[in-house]
Motif scaffolding. Sequence first.
Motif, mmCIF file in Angstrom:
data_model
loop_
_atom_site.group_PDB
_atom_site.id
_atom_site.type_symbol
_atom_site.label_atom_id
_atom_site.label_comp_id
_atom_site.label_asym_id
_atom_site.label_seq_id
_atom_site.Cartn_x
_atom_site.Cartn_y
_atom_site.Cartn_z
ATOM 1 N N HIS A 53 0.878 -1.178 0.000
ATOM 2 C CA HIS A 53 0.000 0.000 0.000
ATOM 3 C C HIS A 53 0.908 1.219 0.000
ATOM 4 O O HIS A 53 0.888 2.025 0.931
ATOM 5 C CB HIS A 53 -0.911 0.018 1.221
ATOM 6 C CG HIS A 53 -1.987 -1.015 1.159
ATOM 7 N ND1 HIS A 53 -3.113 -0.858 0.384
ATOM 8 C CD2 HIS A 53 -2.102 -2.218 1.753
ATOM 9 C CE1 HIS A 53 -3.881 -1.927 0.514
ATOM 10 N NE2 HIS A 53 -3.289 -2.761 1.339
ATOM 11 N N HIS A 54 1.775 1.296 -0.975
ATOM 12 C CA HIS A 54 2.630 2.468 -1.113
ATOM 13 C C HIS A 54 2.887 2.689 -2.603
ATOM 14 O O HIS A 54 2.423 1.911 -3.435
ATOM 15 C CB HIS A 54 3.936 2.305 -0.317
ATOM 16 C CG HIS A 54 4.761 1.133 -0.751
ATOM 17 N ND1 HIS A 54 5.024 0.060 0.063
ATOM 18 C CD2 HIS A 54 5.392 0.858 -1.918
ATOM 19 C CE1 HIS A 54 5.787 -0.808 -0.585
ATOM 20 N NE2 HIS A 54 6.016 -0.342 -1.791
ATOM 21 N N GLY A 109 3.067 0.084 10.888
ATOM 22 C CA GLY A 109 2.050 0.400 9.878
ATOM 23 C C GLY A 109 2.282 -0.491 8.675
ATOM 24 O O GLY A 109 2.521 -0.026 7.560
ATOM 25 N N GLY A 111 0.523 -2.639 6.848
ATOM 26 C CA GLY A 111 -0.402 -2.916 5.749
ATOM 27 C C GLY A 111 -0.603 -4.406 5.566
ATOM 28 O O GLY A 111 -0.716 -5.164 6.536
ATOM 29 N N THR A 131 -0.274 -3.036 12.603
ATOM 30 C CA THR A 131 -1.252 -2.257 11.836
ATOM 31 C C THR A 131 -2.491 -2.070 12.695
ATOM 32 O O THR A 131 -2.755 -2.881 13.577
ATOM 33 C CB THR A 131 -1.641 -2.967 10.517
ATOM 34 O OG1 THR A 131 -2.785 -2.298 9.948
ATOM 35 C CG2 THR A 131 -1.992 -4.428 10.713
ATOM 36 N N GLN A 136 -6.041 -6.390 7.684
ATOM 37 C CA GLN A 136 -4.695 -6.396 7.095
ATOM 38 C C GLN A 136 -3.791 -7.391 7.813
ATOM 39 O O GLN A 136 -3.019 -8.117 7.176
ATOM 40 C CB GLN A 136 -4.074 -4.997 7.195
ATOM 41 C CG GLN A 136 -4.675 -3.988 6.247
ATOM 42 C CD GLN A 136 -3.890 -2.691 6.222
ATOM 43 O OE1 GLN A 136 -3.281 -2.289 7.214
ATOM 44 N NE2 GLN A 136 -3.906 -2.023 5.085
ATOM 45 N N CYS A 158 -2.167 -3.523 16.423
ATOM 46 C CA CYS A 158 -1.542 -2.800 17.526
ATOM 47 C C CYS A 158 -1.265 -1.368 17.090
ATOM 48 O O CYS A 158 -0.986 -1.108 15.917
ATOM 49 C CB CYS A 158 -0.241 -3.543 17.841
ATOM 50 S SG CYS A 158 0.875 -2.700 18.911
ATOM 51 N N ASN A 159 -1.357 -0.461 18.034
ATOM 52 C CA ASN A 159 -1.040 0.934 17.792
ATOM 53 C C ASN A 159 0.483 1.102 17.772
ATOM 54 O O ASN A 159 1.149 0.745 18.745
ATOM 55 C CB ASN A 159 -1.674 1.755 18.921
ATOM 56 C CG ASN A 159 -1.450 3.229 18.771
ATOM 57 O OD1 ASN A 159 -0.752 3.682 17.861
ATOM 58 N ND2 ASN A 159 -2.027 3.984 19.682
ATOM 59 N N MET A 160 1.024 1.633 16.720
ATOM 60 C CA MET A 160 2.484 1.752 16.629
ATOM 61 C C MET A 160 3.068 2.761 17.627
ATOM 62 O O MET A 160 4.284 2.844 17.795
ATOM 63 C CB MET A 160 2.924 2.091 15.212
ATOM 64 C CG MET A 160 2.443 3.399 14.667
ATOM 65 S SD MET A 160 3.055 3.552 12.976
ATOM 66 C CE MET A 160 1.846 4.574 12.214
ATOM 67 N N ASN A 176 6.785 2.702 6.243
ATOM 68 C CA ASN A 176 6.666 2.904 4.802
ATOM 69 C C ASN A 176 5.304 3.538 4.539
ATOM 70 O O ASN A 176 4.273 2.865 4.596
ATOM 71 C CB ASN A 176 6.816 1.571 4.057
ATOM 72 C CG ASN A 176 7.127 1.771 2.585
ATOM 73 O OD1 ASN A 176 7.025 2.890 2.072
ATOM 74 N ND2 ASN A 176 7.510 0.711 1.907
ATOM 75 N N GLU A 177 5.306 4.850 4.338
ATOM 76 C CA GLU A 177 4.080 5.620 4.098
ATOM 77 C C GLU A 177 3.031 5.390 5.184
ATOM 78 O O GLU A 177 1.868 5.123 4.885
ATOM 79 C CB GLU A 177 3.499 5.282 2.724
ATOM 80 C CG GLU A 177 4.359 5.795 1.600
ATOM 81 C CD GLU A 177 3.749 5.549 0.230
ATOM 82 O OE1 GLU A 177 2.536 5.294 0.157
ATOM 83 O OE2 GLU A 177 4.483 5.617 -0.757
HETATM 84 C C1 SAM Z 1 -0.578 3.575 3.426
HETATM 85 S S1 SAM Z 1 -0.645 2.146 4.418
HETATM 86 C C2 SAM Z 1 1.039 1.576 4.281
HETATM 87 C C3 SAM Z 1 1.147 0.081 4.498
HETATM 88 C C4 SAM Z 1 2.540 -0.529 4.352
HETATM 89 N N1 SAM Z 1 3.532 0.177 5.120
HETATM 90 C C5 SAM Z 1 2.969 -0.633 2.916
HETATM 91 O O1 SAM Z 1 3.974 -0.006 2.548
HETATM 92 O O2 SAM Z 1 2.343 -1.366 2.158
HETATM 93 C C6 SAM Z 1 -0.742 2.827 6.064
HETATM 94 C C7 SAM Z 1 -0.732 1.799 7.172
HETATM 95 O O3 SAM Z 1 -0.523 2.478 8.422
HETATM 96 C C8 SAM Z 1 -1.278 1.818 9.408
HETATM 97 N N2 SAM Z 1 -1.464 2.695 10.568
HETATM 98 C C9 SAM Z 1 -1.950 3.960 10.608
HETATM 99 N N3 SAM Z 1 -1.950 4.424 11.877
HETATM 100 C C10 SAM Z 1 -1.441 3.441 12.656
HETATM 101 C C11 SAM Z 1 -1.173 3.305 14.046
HETATM 102 N N4 SAM Z 1 -1.434 4.292 14.916
HETATM 103 N N5 SAM Z 1 -0.671 2.130 14.482
HETATM 104 C C12 SAM Z 1 -0.417 1.109 13.638
HETATM 105 N N6 SAM Z 1 -0.631 1.183 12.306
HETATM 106 C C13 SAM Z 1 -1.130 2.337 11.820
HETATM 107 C C14 SAM Z 1 -2.560 1.446 8.708
HETATM 108 O O4 SAM Z 1 -3.255 0.447 9.434
HETATM 109 C C15 SAM Z 1 -1.991 0.962 7.364
HETATM 110 O O5 SAM Z 1 -1.622 -0.383 7.483
#
Ligand code: SAM
Length: 296
Positions: A53-54, A109, A111, A131, A136, A158-160, A176-177
């Motif tokens: 998802h980037h 995060g 994805g 994530t 996901q 989980c909250n990052m 990554n994004e």
């Molecule tokens: C644009 S997607 C990027 C996914 C992955 N990094 C990739 O490159 O394919 C954004 C991701 O950030 C995660 N995300 C957003 N806020 C978050 C948080 N507070 N804790 C954990 N994950 C989070 C979303 O659940 C999603 O999986």
Amino acid sequence: MTSTTSTARTATDAPLPIPGPATPYQRDIARYWDGEARPVNLRLGDVDGLYHHHYGIGEVDHAALGDPEDSESEKKLIAELHRLESAQAEYLLGHLGDIGREDMVVDAGCGRGGSMVMAHQRFGCHVEGVTLSARQAEFANRRARELGIQDHVRARVCNMLSTPFETGRAAASWNNESTMYVDLQDLFAEHSRILRVGGRYVTITGCWNPRYGQPSKWVSQINAHFECNIHSRREYLRAMADNRLVPQAVVDVTPATLPYWELRATSSLVTGIEDAFINSYKDGSFQYLLIAADRV
Ligand SMILES: C[S@@+](CC[C@H](N)C(=O)[O-])C[C@H]1O[C@@H](n2cnc3c(N)ncnc32)[C@H](O)[C@@H]1O
């Protein structure tokens, strides 16, 4: 090439709760990603089973695209966009430094887990992903099982900003994004906590350019589209400095991502946000950046 036919799609099922405390915003984001099933993500992932998802970087291989009149042209275009997205992940992983097989790394995060699989394939290391989206995490764990790497690659809901990882345990970590969904001070404090001294943090992100002055209308449009909050380049560097993360490389990859967007804008997979990216990259109000930092 890996078959993905057994990877069931659950994106339209009812949302699952995030364990532990979550803000209303985080629940909205979990809902967004639980329900996200855009062809631009899924059809590209189907090419070889790496679901991203980037966005992509690098020059378009026009020879690989072939003749636009060709009946296979759509398929070739999808494969080319996917190749550029995987090149982006390789570029990020290439800045993680020396990672050994026994090391643990964290994808914040994560994805659907494409970058996690690539990290394991590259380093043989353990990869922990977090994530907000239960769908996901399920998807990423199912892919890991299908590839037989579930002992090394694991996603959890989980909250990052508050992860269960031991202090100083991670050799490297990355976003990554995914930084535009959180407060950067809180985020880098958590990366700094879980990274060992000498460990490496890397992010690839879109950020607004302080030289432009304020977020442009295009940046506001991107925020509204993805329900996120794009930070400025200045905020990244300040929050890193405040949290013992010292930039080792800051690379403006905007010129490298423009070909991806221009190609994507010509495809049937357009989502409507392509012009906002292209215009803001061209007018200088928005940048695509890689930052690699040492945990000191
Ligand atoms: C644009 S997607 C990027 C996914 C992955 N990094 C990739 O490159 O394919 C954004 C991701 O950030 C995660 N995300 C957003 N806020 C978050 C948080 N507070 N804790 C954990 N994950 C989070 C979303 O659940 C999603 O999986």
